[in-house]
Design an enzyme around this catalytic site. Structure first.
Site, PDB file in Angstrom:
ATOM      1  N   CYS A 117       8.508 -38.542 -12.961  1.00  0.00           N
ATOM      2  CA  CYS A 117       7.299 -38.900 -13.510  1.00  0.00           C
ATOM      3  C   CYS A 117       6.216 -39.208 -12.332  1.00  0.00           C
ATOM      4  CB  CYS A 117       7.322 -41.082 -14.811  1.00  0.00           C
ATOM      5  SG  CYS A 117       7.800 -42.156 -13.633  1.00  0.00           S
ATOM      6  N   LYS A 128       0.813  -1.064   0.057  1.00  0.00           N
ATOM      7  CA  LYS A 128      -0.267   0.172   0.372  1.00  0.00           C
ATOM      8  C   LYS A 128       0.814   1.548  -0.144  1.00  0.00           C
ATOM      9  CE  LYS A 128      -4.120   1.225   2.747  1.00  0.00           C
ATOM     10  NZ  LYS A 128      -4.717   0.505   2.130  1.00  0.00           N
ATOM     11  N   ARG A 134      -3.416  -1.261  -6.513  1.00  0.00           N
ATOM     12  CA  ARG A 134      -2.732  -2.299  -6.992  1.00  0.00           C
ATOM     13  C   ARG A 134      -3.268  -3.618  -7.728  1.00  0.00           C
ATOM     14  NH1 ARG A 134      -5.022  -4.860  -0.898  1.00  0.00           N
ATOM     15  NH2 ARG A 134      -7.947  -4.847  -1.801  1.00  0.00           N
ATOM     16  N   MET A 150      -5.346  -7.924   8.368  1.00  0.00           N
ATOM     17  CA  MET A 150      -4.469  -6.906   9.796  1.00  0.00           C
ATOM     18  C   MET A 150      -5.660  -5.598   9.707  1.00  0.00           C
ATOM     19  SD  MET A 150      -0.649  -6.815   8.930  1.00  0.00           S
ATOM     20  CE  MET A 150      -0.686  -6.272   7.463  1.00  0.00           C
ATOM     21  N   HIS A 174      -4.798 -44.606  -3.542  1.00  0.00           N
ATOM     22  CA  HIS A 174      -5.224 -44.384  -4.605  1.00  0.00           C
ATOM     23  C   HIS A 174      -6.639 -43.669  -5.461  1.00  0.00           C
ATOM     24  CE1 HIS A 174      -8.186 -46.454  -6.826  1.00  0.00           C
ATOM     25  NE2 HIS A 174      -7.012 -47.493  -7.663  1.00  0.00           N
ATOM     26  N   TYR A 184      12.935 -33.654 -19.739  1.00  0.00           N
ATOM     27  CA  TYR A 184      11.029 -33.918 -20.087  1.00  0.00           C
ATOM     28  C   TYR A 184      10.481 -34.294 -18.393  1.00  0.00           C
ATOM     29  CZ  TYR A 184      11.229 -38.505 -19.297  1.00  0.00           C
ATOM     30  OH  TYR A 184      10.934 -39.524 -18.886  1.00  0.00           O
ATOM     31  N   GLY A 186      -7.812  -7.557   5.090  1.00  0.00           N
ATOM     32  CA  GLY A 186      -8.650  -8.032   6.169  1.00  0.00           C
ATOM     33  C   GLY A 186      -8.286  -8.626   7.354  1.00  0.00           C
ATOM     34  N   SER A 195      14.248 -42.360 -15.453  1.00  0.00           N
ATOM     35  CA  SER A 195      12.859 -41.293 -14.880  1.00  0.00           C
ATOM     36  C   SER A 195      12.929 -40.803 -12.877  1.00  0.00           C
ATOM     37  CB  SER A 195      11.342 -41.460 -15.190  1.00  0.00           C
ATOM     38  OG  SER A 195      10.222 -41.293 -14.874  1.00  0.00           O
ATOM     39  N   ARG A 252      -3.058   2.675   8.959  1.00  0.00           N
ATOM     40  CA  ARG A 252      -3.806   1.593   8.539  1.00  0.00           C
ATOM     41  C   ARG A 252      -2.209   0.941   8.005  1.00  0.00           C
ATOM     42  NH1 ARG A 252      -7.822   2.313   4.366  1.00  0.00           N
ATOM     43  NH2 ARG A 252      -8.768   4.542   4.535  1.00  0.00           N
TER      44      ARG A 252
HETATM   45  C1  PEP Z   1       6.634 -43.165  -8.520  1.00  0.00           C
HETATM   46  O1  PEP Z   1       7.163 -43.511  -7.521  1.00  0.00           O
HETATM   47  O2  PEP Z   1       7.045 -41.857  -8.619  1.00  0.00           O
HETATM   48  C2  PEP Z   1       6.070 -43.657  -9.123  1.00  0.00           C
HETATM   49  C3  PEP Z   1       5.653 -42.810 -10.466  1.00  0.00           C
HETATM   50  O3  PEP Z   1       6.053 -44.979  -9.463  1.00  0.00           O
HETATM   51  P1  PEP Z   1       4.592 -45.152  -8.365  1.00  0.00           P
HETATM   52  O4  PEP Z   1       3.676 -44.220  -7.758  1.00  0.00           O
HETATM   53  O5  PEP Z   1       3.191 -46.221  -9.248  1.00  0.00           O
HETATM   54  O6  PEP Z   1       5.313 -46.266  -7.269  1.00  0.00           O
END
Ligand code: PEP
Ligand code: MG
Length: 910
Positions: A865, A31, A368, A112, A486, A885, A110, A798, A101
C-alpha cells in the site's frame, strides 16, 4: 550472440540480402538491424554495411583504437557496396558517396552524429559533375559535407568547445548568409553553381583558419574520420546526458552505418520524406507523412520549408495547397504504399520510415517502431487486434502503463509544448496538465475558486492545513518536497495535477511573488503545469481534453483477463472509494483513518482529536475518545458501505501527533478552554509532544500500546459499523491493520484488545460473527526480518514501502529534496527510490518478508500500500515476488491493472 560473432565486426546489407537481421539490435544497433531486415525482405535499401557495437566497446576499452583487421573488413564490405551500386568510392570517373551514421540499440534521436556525402574531394568532384550533369547539385553536396564534417569530426569529436555562437558550423553558416546577401537572394536554392563553388573555397579557408587543420581532401580519410567521430559521439555530452535520463547503460555502445548516398535533391523527379504507417497522434489506420520535392532529408526535419502532405489524409490547413506525393508521383506513391503494408505485416506494428526518391526511384533509408501518443497506442492496439495482426497478449503489451495517464486526465498539448521553454522543473507528483492563476495561500485559493477562477496553488511545501486550498486549486506547485511529501500524496490521491520540489523557484509568500530564471510572477499571473513531466511554464499552454473512449474499457478488459494480482485502492473517503471502483478497484488496500481530520467537515472530529492528543490523563483522554467515536464510526461505515463486501483494509491511527496541535492563538485558546486548562498548561503539554525525530517517534502501534483506549475506540468503531451494515443486509469485509509494527509482541498486545472488543460487539448486537481479518503493515526492516514470527499472529501483510524505503535507506521521506536530485544527476541512484521500488535493497526485504511469512502461514494474504503500488516497474516486482494484490491511489488503478497484466505476460505465474 557474442560467441559465434566474435571477430565479425562488419555486416553488409543491400542488393536483396543482408548478413544481419532485425533481432540483432544489440550488435547492429536499431538502424543497422532494420536496414538489414528490409534488405532481406527485398525492399530497396541503398547498399551499405554496419560496424558493430562491439567495435565501439573495443574502441573505448583500447584507448580509441580499432580491433585488428577492421580496415580490411571495411574494405571488403565497401567493395561489395561498390559492386551493387556500380560506382567506386574515391574513383575520379564514377565516384560513390556514402553517409556515416550512428545507430544505438535503442533510438537516441539527435543525440549522436551523422556525416553525409562522404567521398567528395577534388579528385571526385569533376567525375560526379560529369556523371550527373548537375554542377549545382555537386557543389551544394560538397558545401554540406564541409559543414557537417568540420562540425562533427574536426570540432566536436576533437573535443573543441567553441564560445557561444562561434562554432565552426555557425561561422560557415554566416559565410552562406553573406553570399546570399551579396547575390540578393533569400533561399539557398537560389544560389547558382558558381556561387556554391566559391563558397566551398571560402569554407575550406575558414576551416583552416578556425580549426588549424585542412579539410581532408581524400575520400578514405573522410570515411575513417567519420567513423571515429560517430564512435566518439557516443561519449559526447548530449548523448551521455540523454542516456542518464533514459536509463540507457553506457556500455551498450553505438554501431556505425556506412551506406551509399542516394539523393533527393537531384531535381524535380527527386524527393525525400518521412512517414508513419499509421497516424501516430490518433492511431487511425491511415498512411501518414510528409515529403519535399528536390530536397535532402535534413531539410524535412529542419523545418525551413513547409513539407508537402504525403496524401489526401495528411492534408491540413498549412499544407493543403501543396501537391501530395500521391498526386505528384502516383507510381512511386503506390510503391511506397506497398512497402508500408509489407512492413506492417512483417513487424506487426506501426513503423516510422524515411525514404528518398532519386530521379524517380524509391529507396528506403530507415524503418523503426514509431513513437505514439497514449490515445494512438490504444487505438492501434485495438485495431491491430481486430485486423488479426496481433493477439490479445501483444495488444496488452502495446500501451505503456504510464500512457494511460493521458487517457484519464486533461494533458498539456505536447506539440504546443515544444515551442515553450520551461520556467522550472520539479517532480511529477500528480499527473496531467493544469493551467491557472497563481495564488500563494490556501485561503486565497478557496476564495478565488469560489469566484469561479481557475487557480494554481503555489507553496514552499504544503501541510494538512492547506488541504482545502489544494482541493480548490486546479494544480499544485511546491518548491520543496519529494514524491511522498504531503502535497504529492494528497494530489495523487485526487488525481490532481501537481509538481513538487521545483527547487529553482524562489517563492515569497509575503510579497506574493515567485521568481525563477530571471522571471518574476505575481499573484494572478497564469502558469501551466505539466504534471506528467514535472515542467512549469509561465503563461498559457493549450490543454487537450482526455475524451471518454469506450475502447479504453475494452482494452482494460483484455488486461484484466490476464493479470494474476488483484488491484485495490488507497482511499480515505466514500467519494474516493467510488471513484476508485469506477476505475476497477477490487477493494481498499489502505484506509488512512487520520484523513478524516483534514478538509471539509473536519472541524468537529479534528477538535475532538486535538482534545484527545492534549489530554492530561486517561480520564480526559477517554472523554475525548467518546466524542471522537461517532465520527470515526460514521466515516468507516460510509466507506464500508460503498465497497459493498469488497475487502477494506482499515489502518489504525498513525498520525504525526505534533502536526495536529493548533498553531494559531485563537485555536489554542479554544482548545485550552475546552480542556479547562490555561494557555501556559496547553503550551507545556504541546511542548511535551515535541519529538526530535517524529518519523521514528511515538507513532503507529506505539500509540496503541501506550494508550490502549485509542485502539479500543477505533476497533469498536469498525466492528459496530460492520455489524450495523450487516443488519441491513449490506455485505462487509473489514481488515484491521496495525501500522509501524517491528515485532510480533506489539501485534499480540493489540490483538488482545481486538479480540475483547470483537466479543463485546458480537454479544451486544447478537451476532455469531462479523467477517474480518487481523493483520499488519510491514514497513520496518525488523518486521521483514522477523516476518515468520509476525505471521503467527497476522492474517495478512501489507507492505508500507514508503516507510520501508525511508528506514532501509535511512532517507527521511520529507527531506530527500536536499540530496536525492544530486544523487540522480550524478548517477549515484538510478531513480528516486520513493517512486520506483528499489529491488536490490528494499525489494530483498520485501521478498524475505513474504517468504518467511508464508513459511508460517502458507495462505498469508500479501499486498502493498506504499506509493509504489501504482508504479509499473514496482507493480511488476510485486507480481514477481508473489503478492496477492497491489493498492494505489484511485487514478492509478488502471495503470496498476495494466502493469499487473503485463507482468503476468512477461513473468507468468500459476
Ligand atoms: C507506507 O509507509 O508505505 C504507508 C503506506 O504508510 P504512510 O505513507 O501513511 O506512512
Ligand atoms: Mg507508513
Amino acid at each position: 550472440m557474442t560467441n559465434h560473432t566474435a571477430g565479425k565486426h562488419v555486416y553488409s546489407f543491400g542488393g536483396g540480402s543482408a548478413e544481419g537481421r532485425a533481432d540483432m539490435k544489440e550488435l547492429l544497433g536499431g538502424k543497422g538491424a532494420n536496414l538489414a531486415e528490409m534488405a532481406n525482405l527485398g525492399i530497396p535499401v541503398p547498399a551499405g554495411f554496419t560496424i558493430t557495437t562491439e567495435v565501439c566497446t573495443y574502441y573505448y576499452e583500447h584507448d580509441k583504437s580499432y580491433p585488428d583487421g577492421l580496415q580490411t573488413r571495411v574494405d571488403e564490405a565497401l567493395r561489395r557496396v561498390e559492386e551493387i551500386m556500380e560506382a567506386r568510392f574515391g574513383d575520379p570517373d564514377n565516384p560513390l558517396l556514402v553517409s556515416v551514421r550512428s545507430g544505438a540499440r535503442s533510438s537516441m534521436p539527435g543525440m549522436m552524429e551523422t556525416v553525409l556525402n562522404v567521398g567528395l574531394c577534388s579528385r571526385t568532384i569533376p567525375g560526379l559533375i560529369a556523371k550527373t550533369g548537375n554542377p549545382r547539385f555537386v557543389w551544394d553536396a560538397y558545401r554540406r559535407l564541409i559543414t557537417m564534417y568540420s562540425d562533427v569530426v574536426m570540432e566536436k569529436a576533437a573535443g573543441i568547445e567553441p564560445e557561444e555562437g562561434e562554432g565552426i558550423r555557425q561561422q560557415l553558416d554566416r559565410l552562406l548568409e553573406a553570399k546570399k546577401k551579396e547575390r540578393g537572394v533569400s533561399f539557398d536554392s537560389e544560389l547558382a553553381a558558381e556561387d556554391l563553388e566559391e563558397l566551398t573555397a571560402s569554407y575550406r579557408q575558414k576551416v583552416r583558419e578556425v580549426l588549424g587543420a585542412d579539410f581532408p581532401d581524400d575520400a578514405r580519410d573522410q570515411l575513417w574520420g567519420g567513423i571515429g567521430a560517430v564512435f566518439g559521439s557516443w561519449n559526447g555530452r548530449r548523448a551521455v546526458a540523454y542516456r542518464r535520463i533514459e536509463g540507457i547503460p553506457d556500455d551498450w555502445g553505438t554501431a556505425v552505418n556506412v551506406q551509399s548516398m542516394v539523393f533527393g535533391n537531384m531535381g524535380a523527379s527527386s524527393a525525400t520524406g518521412v512517414a508513419f504507417t499509421r497516424n501516430p497522434a490518433t492511431g487511425e489506420n491511415q498512411f501518414y507523412g510528409e515529403w519535399l520535392p528536390n530536397a535532402q532529408g535534413e531539410d524535412v526535419v529542419a523545418g525551413i520549408r513547409t513539407p508537402n502532405p504525403l496524401n489526401e489524409e495528411a492534408k491540413n490547413e498549412q499544407n493543403h495547397h501543396l501537391p501530395s506525393l500521391q498526386e505528384a508521383m502516383g507510381d512511386v506513391y503506390g510503391e511506397l504504399v506497398d512497402i508500408r503494408n509489407r512492413l506492417e505485416q512483417h513487424y506487426h506494428d506501426m513503423q516510422d520510415i524515411e525514404f528518398t526518391i532519386q530521379e524517380g526511384r524509391l529507396w528506403m533509408l530507415q524503418t523503426r517502431t514509431g513513437k505514439r501518443t497514449g490515445t494512438a497506442a490504444l487505438n492501434m492496439a485495438m485495431d491491430m487486434l481486430s485486423e488479426g495482426l496481433i493477439d490479445q497478449r501483444q495488444a496488452v503489451l502495446r500501451l505503456k502503463p504510464a500512457q494511460l495517464d493521458e487517457l484519464l486526465h486533461p494533458i498539456v498539448d505536447a506539440e504546443a509544448e515544444e515551442g515553450f521553454e520551461a520556467l522550472a522543473k520539479g517532480l511529477p507528483a500528480g499527473p496531467g496538465g493544469a493551467r491557472g492563476q497563481i495564488v500563494f495561500t490556501a485561503a486565497d485559493a478557496v476564495r478565488w475558486a469560489a469566484e469561479g477562477k481557475q487557480v494554481v496553488l503555489v507553496r514552499e511545501e504544503t501541510n494538512p492545513e492547506d488541504v482545502e486550498g489544494m482541493r480548490a486549486a486546479v494544480g499544485i506547485l511546491t518548491g520543496r518536497g519529494g514524491m511522498t511529501s504531503h502535497a504529492a500524496l494528497v494530489a495523487r490521491g485526487w488525481g490532481k495535477c501537481c509538481i513538487v520540489g521545483a527547487g529553482a523557484l524562489d517563492i515569497d509568500v509575503k510579497s506574493k511573488t515567485v521568481r525563477a530564471d530571471g522571471t518574476t510572477l505575481r499573484e494572478g499571473d497564469v502558469v501551466t503545469l505539466n504534471g506528467t513531466r514535472g515542467l512549469v511554464y509561465a503563461g498559457e499552454l493549450p490543454l487537450i481534453d482526455a475524451t471518454e473512449n469506450p475502447r479504453f474499457q475494452e482494452f482494460m478488459g483484455l488486461a484484466d483477463d490476464i493479470r494474476a494480482m488483484a488491484v485495490r485502492t488507497n482511499a480515505d473517503t466514500p467519494d474516493d472509494a467510488r471513484t476508485a471502483r469506477s476505475f476497477g478497484a477490487q477493494g481498499i488496500g489502505l484506509f488512512r483513518t487520520e484523513h478524516m481530520f483534514y478538509g471539509a467537515g473536519s472541524e468537529e472530529p479534528l477538535f475532538a482529536l486535538r482534545k484527545m492528543i492534549m489530554a492530561g490523563s486517561e480520564e480526559e483522554r477517554r472523554a475525548a475518545l467518546d466524542e471522537l467515536f461517532p465520527f470515526v464510526k460514521r466515516d468507516i461505515k460510509a466507506t464500508l458501505e460503498v465497497m459493498d463486501g469488497l475487502p477494506v483494509t482499515i489502518r489504525l491511527l498513525d498520525p504525526p501527533l505534533h502536526e495536529f496541535v493548533p498553531q494559531d492563538p485563537e485555536g489554542r485558546t479554544r482548545l485550552a478552554d475546552a480542556l479547562g486548562i490555561d494557555g501556559a498548561e496547553l503550551d507545556r503539554r504541546a511542548e511535551e509532544l515535541h519529538e526530535s525525530n517524529p518519523m521514528m517517534g511515538h507513532r503507529g502501534v506505539r500509540l496503541g500500546v501506550t494508550f490502549p483506549e485509542i485502539s479500543e475506540m477505533q476497533i469498536r468503531a469498525i466492528f459496530e459499523a460492520a455489524a450495523e451494515l450487516l443488519k441491513v443486509g449490506t455485505k462487509v469485509f473489514p481488515e484491521i491493520m496495525i501500522p509501524v509494527v517491528g515485532q510480533v509482541s506489539e501485534l499480540d498486545d493489540q490483538l488482545a484488545i481486538a479480540k475483547r472488543v470483537y466479543r463485546e460487539v458480537c454479544d451486544a448486537t447478537g451476532r455469531n460473527e462479523i467477517p474480518h481479518l487481523y493483520g499488519t503493515m510491514i514497513e520496518i526492516p525488523r518486521a521483514c526480518i522477523t516476518a515468520d514470527e509476525i505471521a503467527d499472529t497476522a492474517q495478512f501483510f501489507s507492505f508500507g514501502t514508503n516507510d520501508l524505503t525511508q528506514m532501509t535507506f535511512g532517507f527521511s521521506r520529507d527531506d530527500i529534496g536536499g540530496f536525492v536530485p544530486e544523487y540522480l544527476d550524478r548517477g549515484l541512484l538510478p531513480v528516486d527510490p520513493f517512486q520506483v521500488l528499489d529491488r536490490d535493497g528494499v525489494g530483498v526485504l520485501v521478498k524475505m518478508g513474504i517468504d518467511k511469512g508464508r513459511t508460517t502461514r502458507p495462505d498469508l494474504k500479501v499486498g502493498i500500500c506504499g506509493e509504489h503500488g501504482g508504479e509499473p516497474s514496482s507493480v511488476e516486482y510485486c507480481h514477481i515476488v508473489g503478492m496477492d494484490y497491489v493498492s494505489c491511489s484511485p487514478y492509478r488503478v488502471p495503470i496498476a491493472r495494466l502493469a499487473a497484466a503485463q507482468a503476468q505476460i512477461r513473468f507468468p505465474r500459476e
